[in-house]
Design a protein around this motif. Structure first.
Motif, short mmCIF file in Angstrom:
data_model
loop_
_atom_site.label_atom_id
_atom_site.label_comp_id
_atom_site.label_asym_id
_atom_site.label_seq_id
_atom_site.Cartn_x
_atom_site.Cartn_y
_atom_site.Cartn_z
N VAL A 20 7.30 60.53 53.13
CA VAL A 20 7.66 61.94 52.97
C VAL A 20 8.31 62.12 51.60
CG1 VAL A 20 8.98 63.88 53.87
CG2 VAL A 20 7.98 62.21 55.45
N ARG A 21 7.75 63.00 50.77
CA ARG A 21 8.23 63.17 49.41
C ARG A 21 9.58 63.88 49.41
NH1 ARG A 21 6.32 66.35 44.45
NH2 ARG A 21 6.60 64.88 42.73
N CYS A 22 10.57 63.26 48.74
CA CYS A 22 11.92 63.80 48.74
C CYS A 22 12.02 65.08 47.92
CB CYS A 22 12.90 62.76 48.17
SG CYS A 22 12.95 61.22 49.11
N GLU A 25 9.77 69.30 50.25
CA GLU A 25 9.76 69.23 51.70
C GLU A 25 8.37 69.57 52.25
OE1 GLU A 25 12.76 71.49 53.54
OE2 GLU A 25 14.43 70.57 52.45
N GLY A 26 7.93 68.79 53.19
CA GLY A 26 6.64 69.03 53.83
C GLY A 26 5.53 68.16 53.31
N ASP A 27 5.65 67.63 52.07
CA ASP A 27 4.63 66.73 51.55
C ASP A 27 4.77 65.38 52.24
OD1 ASP A 27 3.77 68.68 49.90
OD2 ASP A 27 4.49 67.80 48.04
N ALA A 28 3.76 64.99 52.99
CA ALA A 28 3.79 63.73 53.73
C ALA A 28 2.43 63.06 53.66
CB ALA A 28 4.20 63.96 55.18
N VAL A 29 2.45 61.74 53.61
CA VAL A 29 1.23 60.95 53.58
C VAL A 29 1.31 59.92 54.71
CG1 VAL A 29 -0.15 59.30 52.26
CG2 VAL A 29 0.91 61.25 51.10
N ALA A 30 0.34 59.92 55.60
CA ALA A 30 0.32 58.95 56.70
C ALA A 30 -0.13 57.59 56.18
CB ALA A 30 -0.59 59.43 57.81
#
Length: 259
Positions: A20-22, A25-30
């Protein structure tokens, strides 16, 4: 590859991991390619679309909730870091621990450069050695050049450099730099590049592998006093680090004239 060693065999890492990009907010990569062997968890990160910045490593439980992965490991190993930087790559990933103990990854685009490991100041030369960073492995011994460019003034000086596999060494003569001193500028900076023999590519000399930032305010080298191009001018030349931790030489006029 992100390798995690769990605190206990029975600890459940959840159904998967995510980043999860600090900074957004909301940017996430599985992270879908994850293997577990006892307490060891290996997550393959190759091919993930990671933008530059800092990413929290989170564990996704079976309900889909994300929880931060905590660690007591600082993530710093100088030997492992040097080995990592020696390999060809276009993106650098570093594991760190934040002040609250959360595991994070720092992602940054990188280009090849010449990592400075050793500096020796002699009366008429500065000897520098190190290794090629983020560059393909080289074989055998070859002759390259170190190129010194007078920042903002146009002066250029070169000297031989020796390459042995992925390592380099060069001695930079100081009298030509002192002779080219331009008194209209108080500081004459000479930025340094290693020119490779095969394709003429130039790699900036710098020191990044030790993870010590801000060397300009922490590392001070001795200076050498030499005669300038003007017979009445004495010039002091010394190595220094720029604000980007790049390795350069600085020439300044000595007060009181030539020795």
């Amino acid at each position: 590859m992100l390798e995690l060693r769990l605190a206990a065999d029975g600890e459940d890492p959840g159904s998967g991991l995510a980043l999860v990009r600090c900074e957004s907010e909301g940017d996430a990569v599985a992270v879908t390619d994850v293997e577990r062997e006892g307490r060891l968890v290996r997550a393959r990160l190759a091919g993930l679309a990671l933008e530059d910045g800092t990413w929290d490593v989170v564990s996704v439980d079976r309900s889909g909730a994300a929880n931060p992965v905590l660690t007591r490991d600082s993530g710093l190993s100088l030997s492992h870091r040097a080995d990592y930087v020696r390999r060809p790559r276009t993106r650098d990933l570093r594991a760190i621990r934040d002040p609250r103990g959360r595991l994070r990854l720092v992602s940054a685009r990188v280009t090849p450069y010449a990592e400075v490991e050793w500096v020796e100041v002699a009366p008429e030369a500065v000897t520098v050695s190190g290794f090629l960073a983020y560059s393909p492995e080289r074989d055998g011994v070859a002759a390259g050049e170190v190129v010194a460019r007078q920042r903002g003034l146009g002066g250029v000086e070169t000297a031989p450099a020796r390459l042995d596999g992925g390592r380099f060494e060069c001695a930079i003569p100081l009298p030509p730099l002192a002779g080219a001193f331009q008194p209209r500028r108080e500081h004459n900076e000479w930025d340094l590049w290693l020119r490779l023999p095969d394709d003429g590519a130039e790699l900036r000399l710098a020191s990044h592998a030790d993870d010590v930032v801000g060397k300009k305010g922490k590392v001070v080298y001795a200076g050498v006093d030499l005669a300038g191009g003007d017979a009445d001018t004495a010039v002091r030349v010394r190595p220094y680090y720029t604000v980007r931790d790049e390795f350069s030489l600085l020439a300044t006029a000595r007060s009181g004239g030539a020795a």
